[in-house]
Scaffold this motif. Structure first.
Motif, PDB file in Angstrom:
ATOM      1  N   TYR A 380     -40.597   6.244 -29.339  1.00 53.28           N
ATOM      2  CA  TYR A 380     -39.954   5.143 -30.063  1.00 53.28           C
ATOM      3  C   TYR A 380     -38.587   5.554 -30.617  1.00 53.28           C
ATOM      4  N   ASN A 381     -38.475   6.789 -31.049  1.00 52.56           N
ATOM      5  CA  ASN A 381     -37.174   7.285 -31.520  1.00 52.56           C
ATOM      6  C   ASN A 381     -36.161   7.321 -30.378  1.00 52.56           C
ATOM      7  N   GLU A 384     -35.030   3.823 -29.407  1.00 53.01           N
ATOM      8  CA  GLU A 384     -34.070   3.274 -30.365  1.00 53.01           C
ATOM      9  C   GLU A 384     -32.662   3.822 -30.095  1.00 53.01           C
ATOM     10  N   LYS A 387     -31.211   2.423 -26.786  1.00 52.86           N
ATOM     11  CA  LYS A 387     -30.822   1.014 -26.958  1.00 52.86           C
ATOM     12  C   LYS A 387     -29.449   0.925 -27.617  1.00 52.86           C
ATOM     13  N   ARG A 388     -29.213   1.733 -28.651  1.00 51.90           N
ATOM     14  CA  ARG A 388     -27.923   1.702 -29.357  1.00 51.90           C
ATOM     15  C   ARG A 388     -26.783   2.259 -28.494  1.00 51.90           C
ATOM     16  N   PHE A 395     -33.924   3.377 -21.629  1.00 54.36           N
ATOM     17  CA  PHE A 395     -34.898   2.641 -22.447  1.00 54.36           C
ATOM     18  C   PHE A 395     -36.134   2.290 -21.623  1.00 54.36           C
TER      19      PHE A 395
END
Length: 407
Positions: A380-381, A384, A387-388, A395
């Motif tokens: 999940y990290n 994130e 995605k940024r 992703f």
């Protein structure tokens, strides 16, 4: 366009021709610059075919001692470097695997001197590191020195590739029918060699850019001015572009050293080099030791001799290739048989690089193995962050695996 830029462009064009035409261009350059013709018969000199007549017992003893001490030093160095792994809280395995560069070419200059010691330093270090294929090149036609060839044979070197200069660097960097392509080229050289190494460094590894030689002598005047003058000349006789800096807070002592140098250089057999290199001599009166250390860190010298009766905190010296401490440690001894390597960064490169060592032939590979628990915790990290960064495939490669792992 300056003279140096014109020379650099000529070097680049020469290397491009070697890359395109291979042995044909190498032959042309050898004929033009080295005045001999390269072919299948004479591009290699076989040391086991040489007759070593006239080698003195004292030279054999000196060679044996140097080999032993250089090997001892670099064996100690090798102990530091290992593969390593650790497990984190989630029992993931993370670490690095150590491996050795497999194909290395060693360049030994053979123009203005016979660099037997450089052969010892480079070859022994590569062998101790574990390099599988070590190729030695030297323009041996310039100086077919029996002591150089004896040393090579003593090291177990059967073949010496009879090539040097731009063409030697290019031949081993790109590979030709006569010269194998290597992973790394090491060894000192003149401006043409160093510039060639810089140009090919994007496709072939290089060590440090060593040369021309330089030394800083820091002294408070308590030891012999004559010896300090000879220490300066020992570096200055290498090359017309060698640099010598003598620092002291004793002005009278500096005057005496300068007078010795003025009287002695003309009597040296290499006076034709000293006449030019001593123009680069810098004799500086410093206020104190701390001021001298600041200057030394700015110069970032290849060699530093500290000949002081007072204590000098060497931990304050951040930029230096090799430090010789006390009056019994002249750079001349350390060049040959102490054991530490004498292929050292010059021209301020000691600010960011180290002397040649076992580590010059080693490389690390990162190793990672995640288990399910570790992957899920980190996924999940990573999603994130990807995605940024706008990296959609990053992703999805994580998220899809995460979905499949939950079944």
């Amino acid at each position: 366009m300056g003279a140096q830029e014109i020379v650099n462009r000529k070097i680049l064009r020469s290397l491009e021709r070697i890359r395109t035409w291979g042995d044909r261009e190498v032959r042309r350059m050898c004929a033009r610059f080295d005045h001999y013709t390269i072919d299948k018969e004479n591009h290699i000199l076989y040391t086991d075919k040489e007759k070593f007549v006239g080698i003195s017992k004292s030279f054999k003893i000196a060679t044996r001692l140097s080999i032993k001490r250089i090997a001892n030093f670099h064996n100690q160095q090798k102990k530091i470097y290992k593969s390593w792994l650790y497990r984190d809280k989630e029992k993931n395995i993370i670490g690095q695997m150590l491996s050795v560069i497999q194909n290395v070419a060693i360049y030994i200059p053979c123009g203005k001197a016979v660099y037997i010691s450089t052969l010892l330093m480079c070859f022994i270090t590569a062998r101790i590191a574990g390099v599988k294929n070590i190729y030695v090149m030297s323009p041996i036609n310039y100086n077919r020195n029996i002591h150089f060839l004896y040393t090579a044979r003593k090291l177990g070197i059967r073949k010496i590739y009879n090539i040097g200069g731009i063409q030697g660097i290019g031949a081993f960097a790109f590979g030709t029918k006569l010269f194998p392509k290597v992973d790394k080229i090491i060894g000192p050289g003149n401006y043409y060699v160093n510039e060639s190494k810089k140009i090919i460094s994007s496709i072939c590894g290089i060590d440090i850019l060593a040369g021309p030689s330089e030394i800083v002598v820091l002294t408070d005047g308590y030891f012999s001015a004559l010896c300090i003058a000879y220490d300066a000349m020992a570096q200055a006789e290498h090359d017309i572009n060698a640099k010598v800096h003598i620092l002291s807070d004793n002005m009278q002592f500096l005057y005496v050293v300068r007078r010795y140098l003025k009287d002695m250089w003309i009597k040296n057999p290499r006076a034709y080099i000293l006449a030019q290199s001593l123009r680069n001599l810098s004799i500086v009166k410093v206020q104190d030791i701390s001021g001298a250390i600041k200057l030394i860190n700015n110069i970032a010298p290849e060699h530093l001799e500290i000949v002081c009766n007072r204590r000098v905190d060497i931990s304050l010296i951040k930029n230096c290739g090799s430090i010789f401490i006390d009056q019994h440690t002249p750079e001349g001894v350390c060049d040959y048989c102490v054991g530490c390597n004498h292929v050292i960064p010059t021209q301020e490169r000691a600010r960011y690089s180290s002397p040649l060592g076992v580590y010059s032939f080693l490389k690390y590979t990162n190793i990672t193995r995640l288990n399910f628990t570790g992957f899920r915790k980190l996924a999940y990290n990573a999603m994130e962050l990807s995605k940024r960064e706008g990296l959609y495939a990053h992703f999805k490669c994580i998220s899809k695996r995460l979905v499949l792992s939950n079944y």
